[in-house]
Motif scaffolding. Structure first.
Motif, mmCIF file in Angstrom:
data_model
loop_
_atom_site.group_PDB
_atom_site.id
_atom_site.type_symbol
_atom_site.label_atom_id
_atom_site.label_comp_id
_atom_site.label_asym_id
_atom_site.label_seq_id
_atom_site.Cartn_x
_atom_site.Cartn_y
_atom_site.Cartn_z
ATOM 1 N N VAL A 1 -55.680 -19.166 50.378
ATOM 2 C CA VAL A 1 -54.589 -19.230 51.358
ATOM 3 C C VAL A 1 -54.284 -17.844 51.911
ATOM 4 C CG1 VAL A 1 -52.137 -19.730 51.650
ATOM 5 C CG2 VAL A 1 -53.580 -21.318 50.347
ATOM 6 N N GLU A 2 -54.254 -16.836 51.023
ATOM 7 C CA GLU A 2 -53.858 -15.496 51.449
ATOM 8 C C GLU A 2 -54.972 -14.756 52.187
ATOM 9 O OE1 GLU A 2 -52.301 -11.253 49.521
ATOM 10 O OE2 GLU A 2 -52.494 -13.035 48.252
ATOM 11 N N HIS A 3 -56.188 -14.806 51.619
ATOM 12 C CA HIS A 3 -57.263 -13.974 52.155
ATOM 13 C C HIS A 3 -58.122 -14.686 53.200
ATOM 14 C CE1 HIS A 3 -56.145 -10.990 49.263
ATOM 15 N NE2 HIS A 3 -56.431 -11.776 48.242
ATOM 16 N N ARG A 4 -58.237 -15.996 53.104
ATOM 17 C CA ARG A 4 -59.054 -16.732 54.071
ATOM 18 C C ARG A 4 -58.216 -17.553 55.037
ATOM 19 N NH1 ARG A 4 -64.462 -19.055 51.034
ATOM 20 N NH2 ARG A 4 -64.686 -17.431 49.436
ATOM 21 N N GLN A 5 -56.902 -17.474 54.904
ATOM 22 C CA GLN A 5 -55.982 -18.196 55.768
ATOM 23 C C GLN A 5 -56.263 -19.704 55.790
ATOM 24 O OE1 GLN A 5 -57.344 -15.020 57.147
ATOM 25 N NE2 GLN A 5 -55.594 -14.335 55.942
ATOM 26 N N MET A 6 -56.694 -20.222 54.632
ATOM 27 C CA MET A 6 -56.921 -21.655 54.533
ATOM 28 C C MET A 6 -55.610 -22.371 54.293
ATOM 29 S SD MET A 6 -60.442 -22.078 52.281
ATOM 30 C CE MET A 6 -60.334 -23.861 52.361
ATOM 31 N N ASP A 7 -55.490 -23.578 54.832
ATOM 32 C CA ASP A 7 -54.362 -24.431 54.508
ATOM 33 C C ASP A 7 -54.446 -24.812 53.035
ATOM 34 O OD1 ASP A 7 -52.171 -26.424 55.568
ATOM 35 O OD2 ASP A 7 -53.540 -27.612 54.326
ATOM 36 N N GLU A 8 -53.308 -24.862 52.353
ATOM 37 C CA GLU A 8 -53.327 -25.137 50.910
ATOM 38 C C GLU A 8 -53.937 -26.494 50.594
ATOM 39 O OE1 GLU A 8 -50.322 -25.674 47.094
ATOM 40 O OE2 GLU A 8 -49.669 -24.448 48.792
ATOM 41 N N ARG B 1 -55.664 -17.231 46.533
ATOM 42 C CA ARG B 1 -56.568 -16.308 47.236
ATOM 43 C C ARG B 1 -57.095 -16.925 48.523
ATOM 44 N NH1 ARG B 1 -59.810 -14.650 41.751
ATOM 45 N NH2 ARG B 1 -58.393 -12.983 41.057
#
Length: 204
Positions: A144-151, A142
């Motif tokens: 990564v997908e919704h907040r565009q955070m690096d894994e 979530r």
């Protein structure tokens, strides 16, 4: 009135659950918002942070640069202890004030605290603690997908928080958010039924 704590790790969907409880009639006290407010420009807390960590944590308008402060505390236990000593008392006092004010109006008060600690239960006289829970890999996906955070960053953020197991140990009721939004709505309905069944706080 009934006052309950709400907590959950990053990516768990805690904010979504908080909004859903408000939709069902709860009043919300948001610890994250309070944490932002106590470091507003000109506040004693911000002045103490600058004295401890340097003026480089401020932007040109005098606002706190949170990533700059985080960079000065990450991985440094002494710095984290100093940060907490400056911010936690002010946040705690404002949490108590807002919770008391909301509770005076009756009904259900939900206190949203990402880092809920045992002392919050006694300080705020919580009738129960709700924990929003999901598997770690779901939370990472979530973020990564919704907040565009690096894994890698997402995993580091999760690792820096209390473990999933430790959080679940504090729960009086668990809101399972491993599924989709429809499943979550059913979980929130169950949580709302649980909250409404709690004994109301006695008033003097």
């Amino acid at each position: 009135m009934v006052v309950v704590g709400l907590t959950g790790g990053i990516g768990s969907g805690k904010s979504t659950v908080a909004r859903a409880l408000v939709d069902r009639g709860a009043a919300l006290v948001d610890a994250d918002r309070i944490a932002r407010d106590v470091v507003a420009p000109g506040s004693p807390v911000l002045e103490a942070l600058v004295e401890r960590f340097g003026s480089e944590i401020l932007d040109a308008s005098g606002e706190l640069i949170r990533p700059a402060l985080a960079a000065r505390t990450f991985g440094d236990p002494e710095a984290v202890t100093a940060l907490n000593a400056i911010t936690h008392p002010a946040i705690g006092l404002e949490l108590l004030a807002q919770t008391t004010e909301a509770a005076a109006n009756g009904g259900v008060v939900v206190v949203d605290i990402p880092l809920l600690r045992p002392e919050h239960r006694s300080l705020l006289q919580l009738e129960a603690v709700l924990v929003v829970d999901c598997p770690t890999e779901v939370a990472i996906a979530r973020l990564v997908e919704h907040r565009q955070m690096d894994e890698v960053d997402a995993r580091a953020r999760l690792a820096s928080q209390a473990s999933r197991e430790a959080r679940l140990e504090t729960a009086d009721h668990v809101v399972d958010n491993a599924g989709d939004l429809q499943s979550l709505e059913a979980e929130v309905d169950r949580a709302w039924t649980f909250v409404q069944g709690l004994p109301a706080r006695r008033t003097s």
